[in-house]
Design an enzyme around this catalytic site. Sequence first.
Site, mmCIF file in Angstrom:
data_model
loop_
_atom_site.group_PDB
_atom_site.id
_atom_site.type_symbol
_atom_site.label_atom_id
_atom_site.label_comp_id
_atom_site.label_asym_id
_atom_site.label_seq_id
_atom_site.Cartn_x
_atom_site.Cartn_y
_atom_site.Cartn_z
ATOM 1 N N ALA A 50 0.851 -1.190 0.000
ATOM 2 C CA ALA A 50 0.000 0.000 0.000
ATOM 3 C C ALA A 50 0.888 1.242 0.000
ATOM 4 O O ALA A 50 2.118 1.135 0.163
ATOM 5 C CB ALA A 50 -0.905 0.002 1.230
ATOM 6 N N LYS A 51 0.318 2.383 -0.187
ATOM 7 C CA LYS A 51 1.049 3.649 -0.082
ATOM 8 C C LYS A 51 0.036 4.773 0.034
ATOM 9 O O LYS A 51 -1.091 4.631 -0.451
ATOM 10 C CB LYS A 51 1.914 3.872 -1.338
ATOM 11 C CG LYS A 51 3.045 4.836 -1.148
ATOM 12 C CD LYS A 51 4.282 4.187 -0.540
ATOM 13 C CE LYS A 51 5.392 5.161 -0.335
ATOM 14 N NZ LYS A 51 6.643 4.484 0.029
#
Length: 419
Positions: A108-109
Amino acid sequence: MTAAVRDVSIFGEAIAYFNEAADLLELDSGMRRILTHPTRQIIFSIPFQRDSGEFEVFTGYRVQYSFARGPGKGGIRFHPGVTLDEVTALAFWMTWKCAVVDLPFGGAKGGVTCDPATLSSSELERITRRYAAELVEVVGPDKDVPAPDVNTTPQVMAWFMDTYSMHVRQNQPGVVTGKPLEIGGSRGRVEATGRGVTICTLDQMEHMGLNPKKAAIAIQGFGNVGMYAAKFLAERGCKIAGISDVTGAYYNEKGIDVAAAVSHAAKFHNLEGFDGGERISNAELLVSDCDVLVPAALENVFTSENAPKVNAKLIVEAANGPTTPEAASVFKERGIVVIPDIMGNAGGVTVSYFEWAQDRMGYFWKESEVNERLEDVLLTNLREIRAIAEKRGATLRTAAYTLAIDRVVKALKLRGIYA
Ligand code: NAD
């Protein structure tokens, strides 16, 4: 650091590396389709009030690329250049980075399009808290675990953790990593990425027969990653012939006094005026006389223009995305070995994983224990990548993607596609 402006989709380019490994794995088209689509992209507005009383609205993002191997994992970037395309590419990379070092995480980011240089500490706190509040339902120790990235500090993580904990009405240090030690951070986290770069560099040098006492190493960037990599490599007896930061580069064929450079940077906040080497340009450092190059600053530093002039035999990617696909082809043709970013800088996320595990146990390890486990994780997986590269005649980058994709695909197949 955010990408230099290039008229291409960063996510589109990231997929190019994926495809090469997917071909090698003979991955079917359905699985390719699934793996080249993010699971969830969240975009939201962050209204916030300046200290002056004026209201502004920033855009916040969280991309949860994959949950196949566990909760999402990846940093939060505060930068004017943050876009959905960039955050998606970074979440995609996190998926492979976590898998390549076999962490029980997906990828994720997140980010906010804002310029922290123009924000006071209380403005930064308000943005962070509103950003965290918008994500309360979708993050958590078993859902998605953010961490620091460009312009987000342990203090920002502390505000994020506090906001989340307030909303769920219980203390939840495991919702983010990279926190200060006092509230559930891990010993060794701050130095972890530079330490990981050092571990990978020394092991690969030994494999290639490069004598660490004789070989010359040049490092681009003297921030968290580059500075610790220089310090640890010098402590292990390596000759650091070149260093640089945004203010310029320094080269000394006898070896830079790294401790003096660290003191200089601590005193003046950068290397400007450092007198321990000949002043050269940043561009010259990349093509300087050295055996090992460690890009630890920005994306897209190696291009089709400078790649043919690089002298190093080994490049260890400490930054994310320092090599354009065109430069990667040149390095492959020229036989220059590249430890890819997803392996080279995985020390940071590995110790983030240790932090999450310690938070969940409520039991904290000694720094020596963190460092020993870090070395074990990195060397086990680097050696596996090397074995794949040798067996398949592939670059270390393709081998790393092959290993990572294979692990994610196995997890997806075991879980089954809920279609
Ligand atoms: P940082 O902001 O602490 O340091 C960046 C350094 O790069 C600074 O010394 C800056 O002066 C220098 N720099 C900027 N532009 C430059 C230029 N044109 N030429 C030479 N030097 C230049 O950042 P950091 O945390 O050290 O991160 C560096 C890279 O490593 C980024 O790509 C980041 O995404 C990646 N990374 C960091 C971590 C981490 O734990 N910090 C983990 C994984 C990957």
